[in-house]
Design a protein around this motif. Structure first.
Motif, mmCIF file in Angstrom:
data_model
loop_
_atom_site.group_PDB
_atom_site.id
_atom_site.type_symbol
_atom_site.label_atom_id
_atom_site.label_comp_id
_atom_site.label_asym_id
_atom_site.label_seq_id
_atom_site.Cartn_x
_atom_site.Cartn_y
_atom_site.Cartn_z
ATOM 1 N N HIS A 59 0.837 -1.204 0.000
ATOM 2 C CA HIS A 59 0.000 0.000 0.000
ATOM 3 C C HIS A 59 0.873 1.256 0.000
ATOM 4 O O HIS A 59 0.661 2.169 -0.803
ATOM 5 C CB HIS A 59 -0.927 0.009 1.209
ATOM 6 C CG HIS A 59 -1.605 1.319 1.414
ATOM 7 N ND1 HIS A 59 -2.719 1.689 0.697
ATOM 8 C CD2 HIS A 59 -1.301 2.367 2.224
ATOM 9 C CE1 HIS A 59 -3.086 2.919 1.064
ATOM 10 N NE2 HIS A 59 -2.240 3.336 1.996
ATOM 11 N N ASN A 60 1.856 1.303 0.897
ATOM 12 C CA ASN A 60 2.738 2.471 0.967
ATOM 13 C C ASN A 60 3.504 2.670 -0.337
ATOM 14 O O ASN A 60 3.687 3.808 -0.787
ATOM 15 C CB ASN A 60 3.721 2.350 2.134
ATOM 16 C CG ASN A 60 3.081 2.708 3.447
ATOM 17 O OD1 ASN A 60 1.947 3.188 3.496
ATOM 18 N ND2 ASN A 60 3.799 2.476 4.526
ATOM 19 N N ASP A 61 3.942 1.575 -0.948
ATOM 20 C CA ASP A 61 4.652 1.673 -2.231
ATOM 21 C C ASP A 61 3.747 2.268 -3.306
ATOM 22 O O ASP A 61 4.182 3.094 -4.120
ATOM 23 C CB ASP A 61 5.155 0.299 -2.670
ATOM 24 C CG ASP A 61 6.251 -0.240 -1.766
ATOM 25 O OD1 ASP A 61 6.836 0.546 -0.978
ATOM 26 O OD2 ASP A 61 6.519 -1.460 -1.839
ATOM 27 N N ARG A 62 2.479 1.876 -3.303
ATOM 28 C CA ARG A 62 1.527 2.431 -4.281
ATOM 29 C C ARG A 62 1.295 3.921 -4.036
ATOM 30 O O ARG A 62 1.218 4.708 -4.972
ATOM 31 C CB ARG A 62 0.202 1.693 -4.225
ATOM 32 C CG ARG A 62 0.269 0.316 -4.807
ATOM 33 C CD ARG A 62 -1.069 -0.373 -4.720
ATOM 34 N NE ARG A 62 -0.995 -1.696 -5.318
ATOM 35 C CZ ARG A 62 -1.964 -2.564 -5.270
ATOM 36 N NH1 ARG A 62 -3.102 -2.265 -4.656
ATOM 37 N NH2 ARG A 62 -1.831 -3.747 -5.823
ATOM 38 N N VAL A 63 1.174 4.301 -2.779
ATOM 39 C CA VAL A 63 0.997 5.721 -2.451
ATOM 40 C C VAL A 63 2.202 6.518 -2.925
ATOM 41 O O VAL A 63 2.064 7.579 -3.536
ATOM 42 C CB VAL A 63 0.764 5.916 -0.932
ATOM 43 C CG1 VAL A 63 0.847 7.386 -0.547
ATOM 44 C CG2 VAL A 63 -0.580 5.338 -0.526
ATOM 45 N N ILE A 68 4.861 10.306 -6.835
ATOM 46 C CA ILE A 68 5.953 10.596 -7.767
ATOM 47 C C ILE A 68 5.405 10.924 -9.148
ATOM 48 O O ILE A 68 5.877 11.832 -9.817
ATOM 49 C CB ILE A 68 6.927 9.403 -7.833
ATOM 50 C CG1 ILE A 68 7.666 9.269 -6.509
ATOM 51 C CG2 ILE A 68 7.895 9.531 -8.988
ATOM 52 C CD1 ILE A 68 8.480 8.000 -6.363
ATOM 53 N N SER A 69 4.369 10.211 -9.595
ATOM 54 C CA SER A 69 3.833 10.415 -10.939
ATOM 55 C C SER A 69 2.921 11.625 -11.039
ATOM 56 O O SER A 69 2.732 12.172 -12.109
ATOM 57 C CB SER A 69 3.097 9.153 -11.424
ATOM 58 O OG SER A 69 1.960 8.923 -10.622
ATOM 59 N N LYS A 70 2.320 12.052 -9.924
ATOM 60 C CA LYS A 70 1.417 13.209 -9.943
ATOM 61 C C LYS A 70 1.940 14.261 -8.979
ATOM 62 O O LYS A 70 1.938 14.055 -7.782
ATOM 63 C CB LYS A 70 0.018 12.809 -9.496
ATOM 64 C CG LYS A 70 -0.727 11.934 -10.436
ATOM 65 C CD LYS A 70 -2.124 11.709 -9.899
ATOM 66 C CE LYS A 70 -2.945 10.837 -10.829
ATOM 67 N NZ LYS A 70 -4.277 10.604 -10.278
#
Length: 74
Positions: A59-63, A68-70
């Motif tokens: 979950h933290n990696d997805r956040v 980073i992308s937005k």
């Protein structure tokens, strides 16, 4: 949220007979004995803890990936 363990009956190299796990979130506290009648912690319980840790890390990696992308708009 905090996690705390207490080992009862351990001394020197002798393992504990009882291990209590306490989870506290500031409002609620839950304490449970996580050992069985043979004084061992259930292997399934240990596996579930690893799986939970992996799930939370994912979950933290997805956040982090979204951040980073937005760029944050202000």
């Amino acid at each position: 949220m905090t996690f705390e363990t207490k080992h009862f009956g351990a001394h020197g190299a002798t393992p504990a007979h009882i291990i209590e796990l306490t989870v506290c979130d500031g409002n609620t506290t839950i304490t449970a004995d996580v050992t069985d009648l043979n004084h061992k912690v259930d292997e399934n319980f240990i596996r579930q803890l690893y799986e939970l840790a992996d799930e939370l890390q994912e979950h933290n990696d997805r956040v982090d990936a979204i951040r980073i992308s937005k760029p944050i708009e202000r």
